[in-house]
Write an enzyme that holds these catalytic residues in place. Sequence first.
Site, PDB file in Angstrom:
ATOM      1  N   ASP A  43     -65.007 -30.549 -19.447  1.00 44.42           N
ATOM      2  CA  ASP A  43     -65.190 -31.564 -18.407  1.00 44.42           C
ATOM      3  C   ASP A  43     -66.653 -31.935 -18.196  1.00 44.42           C
ATOM      4  OD1 ASP A  43     -62.447 -31.777 -17.717  1.00 44.42           O
ATOM      5  OD2 ASP A  43     -62.589 -29.914 -16.578  1.00 44.42           O
ATOM      6  N   ASP A  60     -63.177 -28.561 -14.029  1.00 40.58           N
ATOM      7  CA  ASP A  60     -63.676 -27.190 -13.919  1.00 40.58           C
ATOM      8  C   ASP A  60     -64.163 -26.582 -15.218  1.00 40.58           C
ATOM      9  OD1 ASP A  60     -61.091 -26.851 -15.100  1.00 40.58           O
ATOM     10  OD2 ASP A  60     -61.136 -24.756 -14.469  1.00 40.58           O
ATOM     11  N   ASP A  87     -58.914 -33.518 -13.570  1.00 37.44           N
ATOM     12  CA  ASP A  87     -58.458 -32.753 -14.717  1.00 37.44           C
ATOM     13  C   ASP A  87     -57.182 -32.025 -14.282  1.00 37.44           C
ATOM     14  OD1 ASP A  87     -58.515 -31.391 -17.228  1.00 37.44           O
ATOM     15  OD2 ASP A  87     -59.315 -29.657 -16.172  1.00 37.44           O
TER      16      ASP A  87
END
Length: 642
Positions: free
Chosen positions: A517, A513, A319
């Site tokens: 996600d 995080d 990410d």
Amino acid sequence: MAVQRITGALRSYPWVLATLGALIVVILLELSGQQQLAQLIASVFALGTAAWTSVGMVRDLMRGHWGIDILAVTAIVSTVVVGEYLAALVVCLMLTGGEALEDYAARRAKKDLSALLERAPRVAHLLQANGSVQDVPLEQVQPGDRLLVRPAEVVPVDGTLAAGADGLDVAADFDESSLTGESLPVTRSSGDAVLSGSLNGQQAVTVIATATAEHSQYARILALVKDAAESQAPMVRLADRYAVPFTLVAYLIGGLAWWFSGDPVRFAEVLVVATPCPLLIAAPVAFMGGMSRAAKNGVIVKSGGIIETLGSVQTAAFDKTGTLTYGRPELLAVRPDPAAGLGEDELLRLAASAEQYSVHVLADSIRTGAEARGLVLATSDDAREEATNGVIATLEGRTVIVGKHAYVRAHTTELTQAELQPGESAVYVGVDGVFAGTLILSDRLRGNASATLRELDRLGVHRTLMLTGDAQTTARHIAAQAGITQVEAELLPQDKVRLVGEVQPRPVMMVGDGVNDVPVLAVADVGVAMGARGSTAASESADVVILTDDISRAAVAVSVGQRTLAVAKQSIWVGIALSLVLMGVAAFGVIPAIVGALFQEVVDVVAILNALRAMRAGRGELKDFSSLADPELESIREAAGT
């Protein structure tokens, strides 16, 4: 004291105690000349042990698990049949003592995991208004309570360090190594946050609780550690790869030795040295050692199966916001649309008011920017967030929408695309169905992101990609800085799930995080959550949780996984190789059955000692992961006096 520990351990394993008792009785009968009675007792006990083992073996087979206890059972039965009853008892001791030996080695291997659980506080020292101290159960602590933390005690809940009785600033050292892997104590001053689970230094301090025990960082870590400590390594998967061929080879060598010699004793002698403890014990000990080593470096791996997969990772996906970047975007500019008739402060105030009801990292930055200008935010009784897209709230009679370009465009008229510089992100604002303006923010690449990517490449993880919901230009700018060539931007959570499911080669590690996600972390072969500031949901859905705000620990996890898997396989092959050599020698009648049984015990010990090497760094592996440290975080620590 040592005798008490030994007797206590034996009482925990009654089969071991019974086998030792039977062996002693049989030896005493042998020495007194009662050989027939000795043989009878030994044979009955050995056959009973074989029958007991066979029951468990059949249960495993019914569950679809191929086991290799059949070698030990055959060795026991064959030695009894040919009259080698002392050797039969030694094999029984090996079989029953294997569990005790595994437990001892596993306890040593997971000592860093166990240390976190053992040091968990049960009570807190609550400071009363009159200055007295009352010990209360940890569950009774509430935010705002003032707690006394004595020297060398564990901080029970998250809090802030209080000033001294005279109002002067206080500075105190805390050991956070069990939480973050940071070996040096950190210095906290009055008003600084203090992590639950950190170890106080040499002075008593007062901590003001900011969370209950249940919602503190340490409680969440303990839950993860408990799951990891109780998990079983994937021995069924790893050992069974070798179980059937090893068993067939042992039977073949034993059968050939019997065939050519015409002596059935040869068959028994071969099987005695072919007992399978190295396959059953060595790998789980190695996996537990790897999990313990990872925990020591601030990485919680939830199971031995994940350690095995980490050791085979071929692709890494990341990410962007809060993972490759610091996740602390700064508000650079407020650009009202002239047609909406709002000034900068009013546009920012409305946007920040709506963002109070969002959990996205950009929402924090917008609220912080508004607070810096002294703006008073409005509240809403009707607000909802659409994850990864934006938030809609009714504020002071107006409908305010804040979020991505496509999301705001679907709810407003005449939206203007913002002109962005590399690395900038735009948040769009609409009021009562009219485009009202744009907020420009910028987030920076982590100082050690590039070094982490290079280390992963060195470890053999050559394919890396970025999966983000951010704009294409911003994503490509950050990816170029980090050294990632494949970028997939403007994604929804389901898009990330699809891409991770399709990417090759596998296994795939996904590092993220945030709440958005959670789905992709759950479906990746290995989901890694940046748990220091990330969401609880992300940590719970992930397979690996990084306890520090440090992306380099993703490379640490892969490195430890590779080392652990290599040691586990090596330990199995060491056991197999030594057993094959002994089988070859025993086939010629050189090794009596009783001697062969004792040799096999030595093979077990060698395999286990080799497996414990997973607790240490290997040749060519980074022994000191500080070379991957984030220079910005290090400078912050130095400024704090660490």
